[in-house]
Design an enzyme around this catalytic site. Structure first.
Site, PDB file in Angstrom:
ATOM      1  N   GLU A 120       0.834  -1.205   0.000  1.00 16.36           N
ATOM      2  CA  GLU A 120       0.000   0.000   0.000  1.00 16.36           C
ATOM      3  C   GLU A 120       0.870   1.256   0.000  1.00 16.36           C
ATOM      4  O   GLU A 120       0.618   2.208  -0.750  1.00 16.36           O
ATOM      5  CB  GLU A 120      -0.935  -0.019   1.212  1.00 16.36           C
ATOM      6  CG  GLU A 120      -1.904  -1.181   1.175  1.00 16.36           C
ATOM      7  CD  GLU A 120      -3.233  -0.868   1.823  1.00 16.36           C
ATOM      8  OE1 GLU A 120      -4.157  -0.467   1.094  1.00 16.36           O
ATOM      9  OE2 GLU A 120      -3.329  -1.021   3.054  1.00 16.36           O
ATOM     10  N   GLU A 140      -4.748  -8.763   2.930  1.00 16.52           N
ATOM     11  CA  GLU A 140      -5.763  -8.414   3.931  1.00 16.52           C
ATOM     12  C   GLU A 140      -6.988  -9.319   3.897  1.00 16.52           C
ATOM     13  O   GLU A 140      -7.497  -9.733   4.952  1.00 16.52           O
ATOM     14  CB  GLU A 140      -6.180  -6.948   3.752  1.00 16.52           C
ATOM     15  CG  GLU A 140      -5.188  -5.944   4.304  1.00 16.52           C
ATOM     16  CD  GLU A 140      -3.997  -5.700   3.391  1.00 16.52           C
ATOM     17  OE1 GLU A 140      -3.131  -4.880   3.749  1.00 16.52           O
ATOM     18  OE2 GLU A 140      -3.919  -6.324   2.303  1.00 16.52           O
TER      19      GLU A 140
END
Length: 266
Positions: A120, A140
């Site tokens: 990210e 995730e």
């Protein structure tokens, strides 16, 4: 120069090198690291002698994401920095480049793990170099979590949507070569040489006129989601003033005199 126990800062000429420094945890994000990162971005923005930033990790890893032990309630190291987070509740997002875009070009030098929050944060950088054995991925969904660092917005704007959705929805690992094939990174180099390559690119950036470099970077991001007509208008507004700078005049003189330019910010 700043830095914390989990984030080191050093200069390589006109390049500020920020190193995630928690190798025993594959540079998983800690409060000390986040504070150091944010301070590093601010230093780069405020110091005109800095023309580029290289972001890398110590110990053969880039970043394995957030410290999941802390998320599970086992506490996070660096309690002495908690007042900084209270004073600016957005600090962690700024540190991870979700809510902050540095003025100077940011070049990522990735070795080893660059997963979850690491991938990210990578999406907030401008130019990306990876060692051949680097691993990328957004894990995730496999852990019942959400990639809230910006990936559901940014990733599909940086790589083809089919690849973005596969990465987001499968949570699988990607090799450096796969990451390059889908456009997530621009260079794959032999293991252990990503930082060298990133500094080489930074030096090329540093040799260019700093005002022009910053204006070009700003224009690319400002116009990314505009129509072509609106984008061209914004580009003109951003770019035209550059022609009236001392840097532009120096560039023209240097070209005419067949010598390297000596740029300054004016």
């Amino acid at each position: 120069m700043g830095g914390t126990e989990h984030l080191t800062v050093r200069r390589e000429g006109a390049t500020l090198v920020l190193t995630l420094n928690r190798p025993q945890a594959k540079n998983a994000l800690s409060l000390a690291m986040l504070v150091g990162l944010y301070d590093g971005w601010l230093e780069a923005d405020e110091d005109d002698s800095v023309r580029s930033v290289v972001l890398t990790g110590a110990g053969g890893s880039f970043c394995a994401g957030m410290d999941l032990k802390a998320l599970a309630g086992e506490g996070m190291q660096g309690e002495q920095y908690r007042d900084r987070l209270k004073a600016d509740p957005d600090l962690h997002w700024k540190a991870m480049l979700r809510h902050h875009r540095p003025r100077k070009p940011v070049i990522a030098a990735v070795e080893g793990y660059c997963v979850a929050g690491g991938t990210e944060m990578l999406q907030g950088t401008d130019i990306r170099v990876a060692g051949d054995s680097a691993t990328f991925g957004l894990f995730e969904v496999r852990r019942g979590l959400f990639p809230i660092g910006g990936s559901t917005v940014r990733l599909q704007r940086q790589i083809p949507r089919t690849h973005a959705l596969e990465m987001l929805l499968t949570g699988r690992a990607y090799s450096a070569r796969e990451a390059a094939d889908i456009g997530l990174v621009g260079h794959v180099v032999p293991d252990g040489t990503a930082l060298h390559k990133a500094l080489e690119i930074a030096e090329r950036v540093n040799s260019c006129a700093p005002l022009a470099v910053e204006a070009v970077k700003a224009s690319v991001y400002e116009t990314a989601e505009l129509t072509e007509t609106d984008g061209l208008a914004a580009e003109l507004a951003r770019g035209w003033p550059v022609f009236d700078t001392a840097d532009a005049k120096e560039g023209a003189r240097a070209f005419a005199e067949k010598r390297p330019p000596r740029y300054r910010r004016a």
